[in-house]
Write a protein that holds these residues in place. Structure first.
Motif, PDB file in Angstrom:
ATOM      1  N   ALA A   1      59.844  45.277  35.572  1.00 38.79           N
ATOM      2  CA  ALA A   1      59.581  45.125  34.141  1.00 38.79           C
ATOM      3  C   ALA A   1      58.715  43.902  33.867  1.00 38.79           C
ATOM      4  N   LYS A   2      58.973  42.822  34.620  1.00 37.70           N
ATOM      5  CA  LYS A   2      58.185  41.599  34.453  1.00 37.70           C
ATOM      6  C   LYS A   2      56.741  41.836  34.889  1.00 37.70           C
ATOM      7  N   GLN A   3      56.559  42.556  36.005  1.00 41.16           N
ATOM      8  CA  GLN A   3      55.220  42.889  36.473  1.00 41.16           C
ATOM      9  C   GLN A   3      54.483  43.727  35.433  1.00 41.16           C
ATOM     10  N   TYR A   4      55.166  44.755  34.905  1.00 41.98           N
ATOM     11  CA  TYR A   4      54.515  45.662  33.954  1.00 41.98           C
ATOM     12  C   TYR A   4      54.175  44.938  32.655  1.00 41.98           C
TER      13      TYR A   4
ATOM     14  N   THR B   1      49.905  42.776  29.245  1.00 40.13           N
ATOM     15  CA  THR B   1      49.400  41.628  28.498  1.00 40.13           C
ATOM     16  C   THR B   1      47.996  41.248  28.973  1.00 40.13           C
ATOM     17  N   LEU B   2      47.781  41.269  30.299  1.00 36.94           N
ATOM     18  CA  LEU B   2      46.465  40.945  30.859  1.00 36.94           C
ATOM     19  C   LEU B   2      45.420  41.970  30.423  1.00 36.94           C
ATOM     20  N   ILE B   3      45.785  43.249  30.460  1.00 40.81           N
ATOM     21  CA  ILE B   3      44.857  44.305  30.051  1.00 40.81           C
ATOM     22  C   ILE B   3      44.475  44.139  28.585  1.00 40.81           C
ATOM     23  N   GLU B   4      45.483  43.935  27.736  1.00 42.03           N
ATOM     24  CA  GLU B   4      45.224  43.800  26.300  1.00 42.03           C
ATOM     25  C   GLU B   4      44.327  42.596  26.009  1.00 42.03           C
ATOM     26  N   ALA B   5      44.566  41.499  26.713  1.00 37.78           N
ATOM     27  CA  ALA B   5      43.771  40.291  26.475  1.00 37.78           C
ATOM     28  C   ALA B   5      42.314  40.507  26.872  1.00 37.78           C
ATOM     29  N   ASP B   6      42.076  41.133  28.037  1.00 36.65           N
ATOM     30  CA  ASP B   6      40.698  41.340  28.480  1.00 36.65           C
ATOM     31  C   ASP B   6      39.995  42.387  27.618  1.00 36.65           C
TER      32      ASP B   6
ATOM     33  N   TYR C   1      40.917  50.254  33.355  1.00 38.34           N
ATOM     34  CA  TYR C   1      41.658  49.140  33.937  1.00 38.34           C
ATOM     35  C   TYR C   1      42.733  49.635  34.898  1.00 38.34           C
ATOM     36  N   VAL C   2      42.970  48.845  35.943  1.00 36.40           N
ATOM     37  CA  VAL C   2      44.186  48.973  36.748  1.00 36.40           C
ATOM     38  C   VAL C   2      44.669  47.563  37.061  1.00 36.40           C
ATOM     39  N   VAL C   3      45.978  47.422  37.121  1.00 41.40           N
ATOM     40  CA  VAL C   3      46.574  46.185  37.609  1.00 41.40           C
ATOM     41  C   VAL C   3      47.332  46.545  38.873  1.00 41.40           C
ATOM     42  N   VAL C   4      47.029  45.831  39.953  1.00 40.98           N
ATOM     43  CA  VAL C   4      47.618  46.150  41.256  1.00 40.98           C
ATOM     44  C   VAL C   4      48.303  44.922  41.832  1.00 40.98           C
ATOM     45  N   THR C   5      49.160  45.170  42.813  1.00 46.05           N
ATOM     46  CA  THR C   5      49.840  44.070  43.482  1.00 46.05           C
ATOM     47  C   THR C   5      48.901  43.377  44.463  1.00 46.05           C
ATOM     48  N   ASP C   6      49.329  42.211  44.899  1.00 46.53           N
ATOM     49  CA  ASP C   6      48.532  41.416  45.829  1.00 46.53           C
ATOM     50  C   ASP C   6      48.913  41.724  47.267  1.00 46.53           C
ATOM     51  N   ASN C   7      47.909  41.719  48.145  1.00 49.24           N
ATOM     52  CA  ASN C   7      48.144  41.920  49.568  1.00 49.24           C
ATOM     53  C   ASN C   7      47.339  40.869  50.339  1.00 49.24           C
ATOM     54  N   ASN C   8      48.020  39.739  50.646  1.00 50.78           N
ATOM     55  CA  ASN C   8      47.358  38.644  51.361  1.00 50.78           C
ATOM     56  C   ASN C   8      46.084  38.188  50.641  1.00 50.78           C
ATOM     57  N   ASN C   9      46.259  37.905  49.326  1.00 48.24           N
ATOM     58  CA  ASN C   9      45.165  37.399  48.487  1.00 48.24           C
ATOM     59  C   ASN C   9      44.014  38.386  48.310  1.00 48.24           C
ATOM     60  N   THR C  10      44.307  39.665  48.439  1.00 47.17           N
ATOM     61  CA  THR C  10      43.346  40.720  48.134  1.00 47.17           C
ATOM     62  C   THR C  10      44.076  41.806  47.338  1.00 47.17           C
TER      63      THR C  10
END
Length: 258
Positions: A46-49, A54-59, A226-235
């Motif tokens: 829930a925190k991630q979503y 919020t990031l999508i709306e701001a951009d 837009y997509v928001v994805v998780t991080d994988n070793n800074n990528t």
């Protein structure tokens, strides 16, 4: 005569009773622990979503503000009397060499002779034929590109949607990219973002699409994915947290003289 049984205070629980009690306690403890783990996982998701949306709306709001500011230029200095061929403008928005232009409120049409690219800040352009009438007001009159406003499939690359696309490219980085469902996304400036009170990172990725396949119209619309994805070793990874698609229209489109 039956004797009444008396409880012996020294008598304890039987082994079977103890085992049953242990099993019951173990069962409920295990269930409670699982519920706590599940609750923590849902809270993290829930925190991630929430952060992702919020990031999508701001951009998206930032892109919309840039689209609102993307307007046709105005005359930046008093226009000389008729016969003038040189004009100083407030910007080069929506204008390209060879465009047919006209002034707001005036039917006369001129052609831009200035080579590309037209500077973005107070450019001086050359037009032909020479002006036959001085626009009023002398400063602030809008210079509208009929070419950009009427872009068709043959010259869709000079449509206002494409102009807006080019003007917002400074808000994304060229790499690292990620491809999801055949769409290539670029990272928005500021990536990656760290979730509050954690060390977990997420990536806000964007695709600015101006697709002219077939007979897709109108050409003053820019599609934003837009997509928001998780991080994988800074990528950025392919693990999608949230996604959104929207369309943005530059304000210059509303200034077109139809």
């Amino acid at each position: 005569m039956m004797k009444k049984l008396k409880c012996n205070p020294d008598t304890g629980f039987s082994l079977l009773e103890v085992l049953v009690a242990i099993l019951i306690v173990t069962f409920f403890t295990t269930v409670a622990m699982q519920m706590m783990v599940i609750s923590a996982a849902f809270k993290s998701k829930a925190k991630q979503y929430t952060t992702a949306t919020t990031l999508i709306e701001a951009d998206l709001e930032n892109v919309r503000n840039l689209a609102d500011q993307y307007r046709f230029p105005t005359l930046a200095s008093p226009t000389p009397s008729p016969s003038a061929t040189s004009l100083v403008l407030s910007s080069g928005n929506g204008l390209n060499a060879g465009d047919k232009i006209q002034f707001d409120g005036f039917p006369q049409i001129y052609t831009i002779q200035t080579p590309n690219p037209i500077p973005s800040n107070t450019p001086t352009i050359i037009i032909s034929p020479a002006m036959t009438v001085s626009p009023r007001p002398a400063i602030g009159n809008t210079v509208v590109s009929k070419t950009s406003c009427s872009a068709k499939l043959a010259n869709a690359d000079i449509g206002l949607g494409n102009d807006l696309l080019n003007s917002i490219q400074s808000t994304v980085n060229s790499s690292p990219t990620v491809s999801i469902s055949s769409i290539t996304y670029k990272p928005v400036v500021g990536n990656p973002f760290t979730l509050t009170n954690t060390r977990n990172k997420i990536w806000l990725m964007r695709n600015d699409s101006y697709n002219f396949t077939g007979s897709v119209e109108p050409y003053d619309v820019l599609r934003i994915d837009y997509v928001v994805v998780t991080d994988n070793n800074n990528t950025p990874s392919n693990n999608v947290i949230a996604k959104l698609s929207s369309e943005v229209i530059p304000y210059a489109s509303l200034q077109c003289i139809r």
